[in-house]
Write a protein that holds these residues in place. Structure first.
Motif, PDB file in Angstrom:
ATOM      1  N   TYR A   1      -3.243  20.667  58.159  1.00 25.47           N
ATOM      2  CA  TYR A   1      -2.142  21.636  58.115  1.00 25.47           C
ATOM      3  C   TYR A   1      -1.751  21.935  56.661  1.00 25.47           C
ATOM      4  O   TYR A   1      -1.531  23.092  56.289  1.00 25.47           O
ATOM      5  N   ALA A   2      -1.659  20.887  55.843  1.00 24.76           N
ATOM      6  CA  ALA A   2      -1.294  21.075  54.430  1.00 24.76           C
ATOM      7  C   ALA A   2      -2.338  21.935  53.724  1.00 24.76           C
ATOM      8  O   ALA A   2      -1.996  22.812  52.924  1.00 24.76           O
TER       9      ALA A   2
ATOM     10  N   GLN B   1      -1.962  25.608  54.412  1.00 24.15           N
ATOM     11  CA  GLN B   1      -0.869  26.265  53.691  1.00 24.15           C
ATOM     12  C   GLN B   1      -1.277  26.756  52.306  1.00 24.15           C
ATOM     13  O   GLN B   1      -0.583  27.577  51.706  1.00 24.15           O
ATOM     14  N   THR B   2      -2.407  26.272  51.785  1.00 25.47           N
ATOM     15  CA  THR B   2      -2.830  26.665  50.438  1.00 25.47           C
ATOM     16  C   THR B   2      -3.449  28.057  50.414  1.00 25.47           C
ATOM     17  O   THR B   2      -3.501  28.682  49.364  1.00 25.47           O
ATOM     18  N   GLY B   3      -3.949  28.525  51.556  1.00 28.33           N
ATOM     19  CA  GLY B   3      -4.575  29.841  51.609  1.00 28.33           C
ATOM     20  C   GLY B   3      -6.031  29.849  51.195  1.00 28.33           C
ATOM     21  O   GLY B   3      -6.680  30.896  51.184  1.00 28.33           O
TER      22      GLY B   3
ATOM     23  N   TYR C   1      -0.713  16.387  45.885  1.00 29.90           N
ATOM     24  CA  TYR C   1      -0.246  17.546  46.656  1.00 29.90           C
ATOM     25  C   TYR C   1       1.143  17.990  46.184  1.00 29.90           C
ATOM     26  O   TYR C   1       1.381  19.187  45.970  1.00 29.90           O
TER      27      TYR C   1
ATOM     28  N   THR D   1       2.534  21.437  44.457  1.00 27.56           N
ATOM     29  CA  THR D   1       3.654  22.199  45.025  1.00 27.56           C
ATOM     30  C   THR D   1       4.691  22.512  43.950  1.00 27.56           C
ATOM     31  O   THR D   1       5.096  23.664  43.787  1.00 27.56           O
TER      32      THR D   1
ATOM     33  N   GLN E   1      -2.681  21.467  45.162  1.00 27.50           N
ATOM     34  CA  GLN E   1      -2.249  21.226  46.542  1.00 27.50           C
ATOM     35  C   GLN E   1      -3.473  21.015  47.430  1.00 27.50           C
ATOM     36  O   GLN E   1      -3.493  20.105  48.270  1.00 27.50           O
TER      37      GLN E   1
END
Length: 119
Positions: free
Chosen positions: A18-19, A22-24, A68, A72, A80
């Motif tokens: 999931y993390a 979020q980075t794309g 990470y 951020t 990240q």
């Protein structure tokens, strides 16, 4: 207890995925670099103490979280992504029973002995 730990690390793996999401970054990066932390095992070519140090450095969940969070706070998505990859990979290893190493032997981990059982 072993099954309970495996479920916990599976949840950590999902959190790491999931993390990373979020980075794309493309999932090709995740797949291509997922096993990159295992390069740290090259330290075992020097000796068990160096091998354990580098293995533990790249497989420590706390360090992965710090990387990470640094990404951020510094707005550096590649940092990240690196932290999420380290966290995901380390969680996956823990599901398989590969824990942090003691300096005496690769098979001696904080989760117990790994490898083939002697006959």
């Amino acid at each position: 207890m072993k099954l309970q730990l495996q479920f916990e690390y599976a949840a950590f793996l999902l959190l790491g995925i999931y993390a990373f999401a979020q980075t794309g970054y493309s999932w090709w990066w995740f797949a291509g670099l997922f096993f990159a932390p295992d390069i740290s095992m090259l330290g075992y070519m020097v000796n068990s103490k160096a091998g354990a140090f580098f293995y533990n450095l790249f497989h420590h969940l706390g360090l992965a979280i710090l990387v990470y969070l640094a990404g951020t706070f510094l707005s550096l998505p590649y940092l990240q992504a690196a932290g999420a990859l380290l966290f995901s990979h380390s969680s996956f290893d823990r599901i398989l029973g590969y824990g942090l190493k003691y300096p005496d032997s690769f098979q001696n981990t904080h989760l117990g002995k790994i490898g083939k059982k002697p006959n």
